[in-house]
Design a protein around this motif. Structure first.
Motif, PDB file in Angstrom:
ATOM      1  N   LYS A   6      -0.121  -0.463 -15.476  1.00 17.51           N
ATOM      2  CA  LYS A   6      -0.046   0.179 -16.789  1.00 17.51           C
ATOM      3  C   LYS A   6       1.364   0.655 -17.099  1.00 17.51           C
ATOM      4  O   LYS A   6       1.753   0.736 -18.243  1.00 17.51           O
ATOM      5  CB  LYS A   6      -1.020   1.360 -16.848  1.00 17.51           C
ATOM      6  CG  LYS A   6      -2.468   0.921 -16.804  1.00 17.51           C
ATOM      7  CD  LYS A   6      -3.393   2.098 -16.869  1.00 17.51           C
ATOM      8  CE  LYS A   6      -4.838   1.615 -16.768  1.00 17.51           C
ATOM      9  NZ  LYS A   6      -5.774   2.719 -16.684  1.00 17.51           N
ATOM     10  N   ASN A   7       2.123   0.976 -16.062  1.00 17.29           N
ATOM     11  CA  ASN A   7       3.492   1.457 -16.221  1.00 17.29           C
ATOM     12  C   ASN A   7       4.361   0.855 -15.111  1.00 17.29           C
ATOM     13  O   ASN A   7       4.628   1.513 -14.102  1.00 17.29           O
ATOM     14  CB  ASN A   7       3.515   2.993 -16.167  1.00 17.29           C
ATOM     15  CG  ASN A   7       4.888   3.558 -16.395  1.00 17.29           C
ATOM     16  OD1 ASN A   7       5.815   2.844 -16.758  1.00 17.29           O
ATOM     17  ND2 ASN A   7       5.033   4.852 -16.172  1.00 17.29           N
ATOM     18  N   PRO A   8       4.824  -0.404 -15.253  1.00 18.48           N
ATOM     19  CA  PRO A   8       5.578  -1.071 -14.192  1.00 18.48           C
ATOM     20  C   PRO A   8       6.908  -0.402 -13.836  1.00 18.48           C
ATOM     21  O   PRO A   8       7.421  -0.598 -12.745  1.00 18.48           O
ATOM     22  CB  PRO A   8       5.813  -2.485 -14.732  1.00 18.48           C
ATOM     23  CG  PRO A   8       5.316  -2.524 -16.112  1.00 18.48           C
ATOM     24  CD  PRO A   8       4.595  -1.264 -16.397  1.00 18.48           C
ATOM     25  N   ARG A   9       7.417   0.429 -14.727  1.00 21.89           N
ATOM     26  CA  ARG A   9       8.695   1.089 -14.440  1.00 21.89           C
ATOM     27  C   ARG A   9       8.602   2.071 -13.270  1.00 21.89           C
ATOM     28  O   ARG A   9       9.625   2.381 -12.660  1.00 21.89           O
ATOM     29  CB  ARG A   9       9.221   1.798 -15.682  1.00 21.89           C
ATOM     30  CG  ARG A   9       9.688   0.802 -16.739  1.00 21.89           C
ATOM     31  CD  ARG A   9      10.417   1.465 -17.855  1.00 21.89           C
ATOM     32  NE  ARG A   9       9.544   2.444 -18.523  1.00 21.89           N
ATOM     33  CZ  ARG A   9       9.915   3.201 -19.520  1.00 21.89           C
ATOM     34  NH1 ARG A   9      11.119   3.111 -20.007  1.00 21.89           N
ATOM     35  NH2 ARG A   9       9.061   4.060 -20.062  1.00 21.89           N
ATOM     36  N   ILE A  10       7.412   2.541 -12.936  1.00 20.49           N
ATOM     37  CA  ILE A  10       7.305   3.480 -11.812  1.00 20.49           C
ATOM     38  C   ILE A  10       7.712   2.813 -10.497  1.00 20.49           C
ATOM     39  O   ILE A  10       8.103   3.479  -9.558  1.00 20.49           O
ATOM     40  CB  ILE A  10       5.898   4.108 -11.686  1.00 20.49           C
ATOM     41  CG1 ILE A  10       4.833   3.073 -11.361  1.00 20.49           C
ATOM     42  CG2 ILE A  10       5.534   4.902 -12.917  1.00 20.49           C
ATOM     43  CD1 ILE A  10       3.484   3.677 -10.994  1.00 20.49           C
ATOM     44  N   CYS A  11       7.681   1.487 -10.434  1.00 19.01           N
ATOM     45  CA  CYS A  11       8.085   0.775  -9.210  1.00 19.01           C
ATOM     46  C   CYS A  11       9.594   0.769  -9.012  1.00 19.01           C
ATOM     47  O   CYS A  11      10.075   0.469  -7.923  1.00 19.01           O
ATOM     48  CB  CYS A  11       7.563  -0.661  -9.230  1.00 19.01           C
ATOM     49  SG  CYS A  11       5.773  -0.784  -9.085  1.00 19.01           S
ATOM     50  N   PRO A  19      10.309  -2.821  -6.215  1.00 23.73           N
ATOM     51  CA  PRO A  19      10.406  -2.860  -7.671  1.00 23.73           C
ATOM     52  C   PRO A  19       9.376  -3.749  -8.369  1.00 23.73           C
ATOM     53  O   PRO A  19       9.371  -3.842  -9.573  1.00 23.73           O
ATOM     54  CB  PRO A  19      11.814  -3.410  -7.895  1.00 23.73           C
ATOM     55  CG  PRO A  19      12.060  -4.293  -6.718  1.00 23.73           C
ATOM     56  CD  PRO A  19      11.340  -3.630  -5.571  1.00 23.73           C
ATOM     57  N   PHE A  20       8.507  -4.412  -7.632  1.00 26.39           N
ATOM     58  CA  PHE A  20       7.538  -5.330  -8.217  1.00 26.39           C
ATOM     59  C   PHE A  20       6.126  -4.748  -8.159  1.00 26.39           C
ATOM     60  O   PHE A  20       5.781  -4.054  -7.214  1.00 26.39           O
ATOM     61  CB  PHE A  20       7.566  -6.675  -7.490  1.00 26.39           C
ATOM     62  CG  PHE A  20       8.928  -7.306  -7.498  1.00 26.39           C
ATOM     63  CD1 PHE A  20       9.356  -8.066  -8.574  1.00 26.39           C
ATOM     64  CD2 PHE A  20       9.784  -7.120  -6.431  1.00 26.39           C
ATOM     65  CE1 PHE A  20      10.615  -8.635  -8.578  1.00 26.39           C
ATOM     66  CE2 PHE A  20      11.049  -7.691  -6.430  1.00 26.39           C
ATOM     67  CZ  PHE A  20      11.468  -8.445  -7.512  1.00 26.39           C
ATOM     68  N   CYS A  21       5.300  -5.089  -9.144  1.00 23.51           N
ATOM     69  CA  CYS A  21       3.934  -4.595  -9.208  1.00 23.51           C
ATOM     70  C   CYS A  21       2.970  -5.727  -8.883  1.00 23.51           C
ATOM     71  O   CYS A  21       2.913  -6.727  -9.593  1.00 23.51           O
ATOM     72  CB  CYS A  21       3.638  -4.050 -10.604  1.00 23.51           C
ATOM     73  SG  CYS A  21       1.985  -3.344 -10.760  1.00 23.51           S
ATOM     74  N   CYS A  22       2.238  -5.593  -7.785  1.00 25.26           N
ATOM     75  CA  CYS A  22       1.239  -6.579  -7.367  1.00 25.26           C
ATOM     76  C   CYS A  22      -0.086  -5.853  -7.143  1.00 25.26           C
ATOM     77  O   CYS A  22      -0.175  -4.979  -6.285  1.00 25.26           O
ATOM     78  CB  CYS A  22       1.657  -7.267  -6.073  1.00 25.26           C
ATOM     79  SG  CYS A  22       3.151  -8.264  -6.188  1.00 25.26           S
ATOM     80  N   LYS A  23      -1.084  -6.215  -7.916  1.00 19.16           N
ATOM     81  CA  LYS A  23      -2.420  -5.628  -7.802  1.00 19.16           C
ATOM     82  C   LYS A  23      -2.375  -4.106  -7.786  1.00 19.16           C
ATOM     83  O   LYS A  23      -2.892  -3.451  -6.889  1.00 19.16           O
ATOM     84  CB  LYS A  23      -3.145  -6.154  -6.577  1.00 19.16           C
ATOM     85  CG  LYS A  23      -3.444  -7.630  -6.664  1.00 19.16           C
ATOM     86  CD  LYS A  23      -4.297  -8.085  -5.516  1.00 19.16           C
ATOM     87  CE  LYS A  23      -4.610  -9.560  -5.666  1.00 19.16           C
ATOM     88  NZ  LYS A  23      -5.435 -10.068  -4.598  1.00 19.16           N
TER      89      LYS A  23
END
Length: 86
Positions: A6-11, A19-23
């Motif tokens: 929902k908010n990829p910047r938190i990574c 820095p990447f969002c997976c599952k």
């Protein structure tokens, strides 16, 4: 609780595992065995994720015994050690 889908910047915040969002989890696809190179690409049990590639560090000339440990030219990687016999 906010998830990275929902908010990829938190990574990208300090202290994040990657820095990447997976599952819904922040990961580093260059070092994560469960997401090596891209989300969902799993390394085999005897492999390590080095720079986004699944490699067997026991026998890989460029990642011998660990990521980035390159054997000198002419030497092979045997059981995680660069051989010195020519």
């Amino acid at each position: 609780m906010s998830t990275c889908n929902k908010n990829p910047r938190i990574c990208r915040t300090k202290g994040s595992p990657g820095p990447f969002c997976c599952k819904k989890k922040c990961v580093n696809v260059f070092a994560d065995r469960q997401n090596c190179g891209y989300c969902g690409k799993k390394c085999r049990y005897n492999e390590t994720c080095c720079n986004g590639q699944c490699v067997n560090t026991l026998f890989h000339k460029r990642h011998c015994g660990g990521c980035g440990n390159k054997c000198q030219k002419g030497n092979a990687c045997v059981y995680g050690m660069c051989s010195y016999a020519n």
